[in-house]
Design a protein around this motif. Structure first.
Motif, short mmCIF file in Angstrom:
data_model
loop_
_atom_site.label_atom_id
_atom_site.label_comp_id
_atom_site.label_asym_id
_atom_site.label_seq_id
_atom_site.Cartn_x
_atom_site.Cartn_y
_atom_site.Cartn_z
N SER A 40 -1.04 9.16 11.57
CA SER A 40 -0.53 10.37 10.92
C SER A 40 -0.91 11.61 11.73
O SER A 40 -0.08 12.49 11.97
CB SER A 40 -1.09 10.49 9.50
OG SER A 40 -0.68 9.40 8.70
N ALA A 41 -2.17 11.67 12.15
CA ALA A 41 -2.60 12.79 12.98
C ALA A 41 -1.86 12.80 14.31
O ALA A 41 -1.47 13.87 14.81
CB ALA A 41 -4.11 12.72 13.22
N LEU A 42 -1.63 11.61 14.87
CA LEU A 42 -0.89 11.52 16.13
C LEU A 42 0.54 12.02 15.97
O LEU A 42 1.07 12.72 16.84
CB LEU A 42 -0.88 10.07 16.61
CG LEU A 42 -0.25 9.79 17.98
CD1 LEU A 42 -1.02 10.53 19.08
CD2 LEU A 42 -0.21 8.29 18.27
N ALA A 43 1.17 11.71 14.84
CA ALA A 43 2.53 12.18 14.58
C ALA A 43 2.57 13.71 14.49
O ALA A 43 3.50 14.35 15.01
CB ALA A 43 3.07 11.57 13.29
N VAL A 44 1.55 14.31 13.88
CA VAL A 44 1.50 15.77 13.75
C VAL A 44 1.35 16.43 15.12
O VAL A 44 2.11 17.35 15.48
CB VAL A 44 0.35 16.19 12.82
CG1 VAL A 44 0.16 17.71 12.85
CG2 VAL A 44 0.62 15.72 11.39
N PHE A 45 0.38 15.96 15.91
CA PHE A 45 0.13 16.60 17.21
C PHE A 45 1.23 16.27 18.22
O PHE A 45 1.53 17.10 19.09
CB PHE A 45 -1.24 16.18 17.74
CG PHE A 45 -2.38 16.87 17.06
CD1 PHE A 45 -2.68 18.19 17.35
CD2 PHE A 45 -3.13 16.21 16.09
CE1 PHE A 45 -3.72 18.84 16.71
CE2 PHE A 45 -4.18 16.85 15.44
CZ PHE A 45 -4.47 18.18 15.75
N ASP A 46 1.84 15.10 18.11
CA ASP A 46 2.99 14.79 18.97
C ASP A 46 4.15 15.72 18.67
O ASP A 46 4.86 16.18 19.58
CB ASP A 46 3.41 13.34 18.80
CG ASP A 46 2.53 12.38 19.57
OD1 ASP A 46 1.66 12.86 20.33
OD2 ASP A 46 2.70 11.15 19.41
N THR A 47 4.36 16.00 17.39
CA THR A 47 5.44 16.93 17.00
C THR A 47 5.18 18.32 17.54
O THR A 47 6.08 18.98 18.08
CB THR A 47 5.57 16.97 15.47
OG1 THR A 47 5.87 15.65 14.99
CG2 THR A 47 6.68 17.91 15.04
N LEU A 48 3.94 18.80 17.40
CA LEU A 48 3.59 20.12 17.94
C LEU A 48 3.76 20.16 19.46
O LEU A 48 4.24 21.15 20.02
CB LEU A 48 2.15 20.47 17.57
CG LEU A 48 1.87 20.70 16.08
CD1 LEU A 48 0.38 20.92 15.84
CD2 LEU A 48 2.66 21.89 15.57
N THR A 49 3.39 19.06 20.12
CA THR A 49 3.54 18.99 21.57
C THR A 49 5.01 19.06 21.98
O THR A 49 5.38 19.74 22.95
CB THR A 49 2.91 17.70 22.10
OG1 THR A 49 1.52 17.65 21.75
CG2 THR A 49 3.03 17.61 23.62
N LEU A 50 5.87 18.36 21.25
CA LEU A 50 7.30 18.39 21.54
C LEU A 50 7.87 19.80 21.35
O LEU A 50 8.69 20.27 22.16
CB LEU A 50 8.04 17.40 20.65
CG LEU A 50 7.79 15.91 20.94
CD1 LEU A 50 8.39 15.05 19.84
CD2 LEU A 50 8.37 15.52 22.29
N ILE A 51 7.46 20.47 20.29
CA ILE A 51 7.94 21.83 20.04
C ILE A 51 7.49 22.77 21.17
O ILE A 51 8.27 23.59 21.69
CB ILE A 51 7.44 22.34 18.68
CG1 ILE A 51 8.07 21.51 17.55
CG2 ILE A 51 7.77 23.82 18.49
CD1 ILE A 51 7.50 21.80 16.18
N ILE A 52 6.23 22.65 21.57
CA ILE A 52 5.71 23.48 22.65
C ILE A 52 6.43 23.19 23.96
O ILE A 52 6.77 24.10 24.73
CB ILE A 52 4.19 23.26 22.81
CG1 ILE A 52 3.45 23.85 21.60
CG2 ILE A 52 3.67 23.87 24.10
CD1 ILE A 52 1.99 23.50 21.56
N ARG A 53 6.71 21.92 24.21
CA ARG A 53 7.42 21.54 25.43
C ARG A 53 8.83 22.13 25.44
O ARG A 53 9.32 22.57 26.48
CB ARG A 53 7.47 20.01 25.52
CG ARG A 53 8.14 19.44 26.73
CD ARG A 53 7.51 19.90 28.00
NE ARG A 53 8.42 20.79 28.71
CZ ARG A 53 8.08 21.60 29.67
NH1 ARG A 53 6.84 21.69 30.06
NH2 ARG A 53 8.97 22.36 30.26
N GLN A 54 9.48 22.17 24.28
CA GLN A 54 10.81 22.77 24.20
C GLN A 54 10.75 24.28 24.43
O GLN A 54 11.63 24.85 25.08
CB GLN A 54 11.44 22.46 22.84
CG GLN A 54 12.86 22.97 22.67
CD GLN A 54 13.81 22.39 23.70
OE1 GLN A 54 13.82 21.20 23.96
NE2 GLN A 54 14.62 23.25 24.31
N ILE A 55 9.72 24.92 23.90
CA ILE A 55 9.54 26.35 24.15
C ILE A 55 9.37 26.61 25.64
O ILE A 55 9.97 27.54 26.20
CB ILE A 55 8.33 26.87 23.35
CG1 ILE A 55 8.61 26.81 21.85
CG2 ILE A 55 7.96 28.30 23.77
CD1 ILE A 55 7.41 27.15 20.98
#
Length: 362
Positions: free
Chosen positions: A74-89
């Protein structure tokens, strides 16, 4: 891992005389890798965010929420999502910089915005890497000592371990809150007074030690011991006549979960190693060859862009790994959608019955 290899190269260049001028006057790198990265990044980000949200829903379901590994996933899903958003930015800002003199995002940042974004970005990358390490350690304990409940294998204990990990990673990157600021180029980076220290901390402490050497070593050692233990136990089970006792059933169930999490770990290694290898090779060549290293940088830039796309898969692939290798995950996912469909149908039936009753009364 972020796309700051060129930034590292530029920072190192600023410390070697006229090398930065050579960057501006020299031949530009080929663009095919950049355009491929620009096109594929939003596709991977979109698929990854949807997959991570579904993974989080399933891991928080009634059947799986009590599992220790579900806390890590669950924690991995949260931080992976944040990482993807940052990568898109980052991708949007890189594209805007390629078509204009300044980016559309970091151009409007002040010093505080640059500090917070840079700090958050690297914390997310580190958390995604080190949660894999915690999962590998948890699985090693589960395979070697399946009936003993250590802190890392309890639901509450897993939450405590994740919080401690987050605090540790935050403290390790606290130097970014001091050294990063808005530069004259309207981009976020280290100030001139901290450039050399920041470069060393970023490349050798963050990049090599925390992102590469330590997590990769831990994951390889844990996974190697897990695979050895699994094969050893399977051979023992096959050699015995009695195979249907409680110990064997528990071990088979543990092994199925372990194989799924091992796939996640090896995906992490396989997707990040190309970018890590190229980045470290580039850093070493820059240190050794100085100005002459720019020729190598120009030739390898498209492949760095491709390696960045491959590394991005690590943050988007977990949901699909769970689907392919996790029987319980597929069952719980179907149950989530089935329960929603059933509730919608029941509401529809109720409303239709109430409508009929009202018509009869009229």
């Amino acid at each position: 891992m972020e796309n700051n290899t060129a930034l590292n190269y530029s920072m190192l260049g600023n410390n070697s005389g006229d090398l930065h001028t050579d960057f501006q006057n020299a031949e530009e790198p080929e663009k095919w890798g950049f355009w491929l990265k620009t096109v594929l990044t939003p596709i991977i980000v979109f698929a990854g965010i949807i997959g991570n949200i579904l993974s989080l829903i399933v891991m928080k379901s009634k059947a799986l929420r009590h599992k220790s590994y579900s806390q890590y996933l669950s924690a991995l899903a949260v931080f992976d999502t944040l990482t993807l958003i940052i990568r898109q930015i980052r991708s949007v800002d890189e594209y805007s910089r390629d078509n204009s003199s300044s980016g559309v995002i970091f151009h409007n940042f002040d010093d505080i915005g640059c500090k917070i974004f840079n700090f958050t970005e690297h914390i997310c990358y580190l958390m995604s890497s080190w949660l894999i390490v915690l999962m590998a350690l948890e699985r090693l304990i589960a395979v070697c000592m399946p009936f003993k409940k250590f802190l890392i294998r309890r639901r509450s204990g897993a939450t405590v371990v994740i919080i401690v990990l987050f605090i540790s990673m935050s403290l390790s990157q606290a130097f970014r809150l001091v050294m990063v600021e808005q530069l004259e180029s309207r981009n976020c980076g280290a100030s001139d007074s901290f450039i050399e220290l920041y470069s060393n901390l970023h490349i050798y402490f963050y990049h090599m030690t925390l992102t590469f050497i330590l997590p990769v070593t831990f994951v390889l050692v844990c996974n190697g011991l897990i695979l050895y233990k699994i094969f050893k136990i399977r051979n023992e089970i096959n050699s015995r006549v009695e195979q249907k006792n409680r110990h064997h059933r528990v071990m088979r169930k543990t092994h199925r979960t372990t194989c799924m999490l091992l796939t996640v770990s090896f995906t992490y290694l396989g997707t990040l190693l190309p970018l890590l290898t190229l980045s470290l090779a580039l850093d070493i060549i820059v240190k050794a060859r100085g100005r002459e290293a720019y020729i190598f940088y120009v030739s390898v830039t498209p492949y760095l862009d491709i390696a960045i796309v491959v590394s991005l898969i690590n943050y988007a692939a977990n949901f699909f790994i769970y689907i392919l290798s996790g029987k319980n995950f597929r069952y719980e996912l179907k149950k989530c959608f089935y329960s929603q469909t059933t509730s919608i149908r029941s509401l529809t039936v109720r409303s239709s019955k109430e409508t009929k009753e009202e018509m009869i009364r009229l």
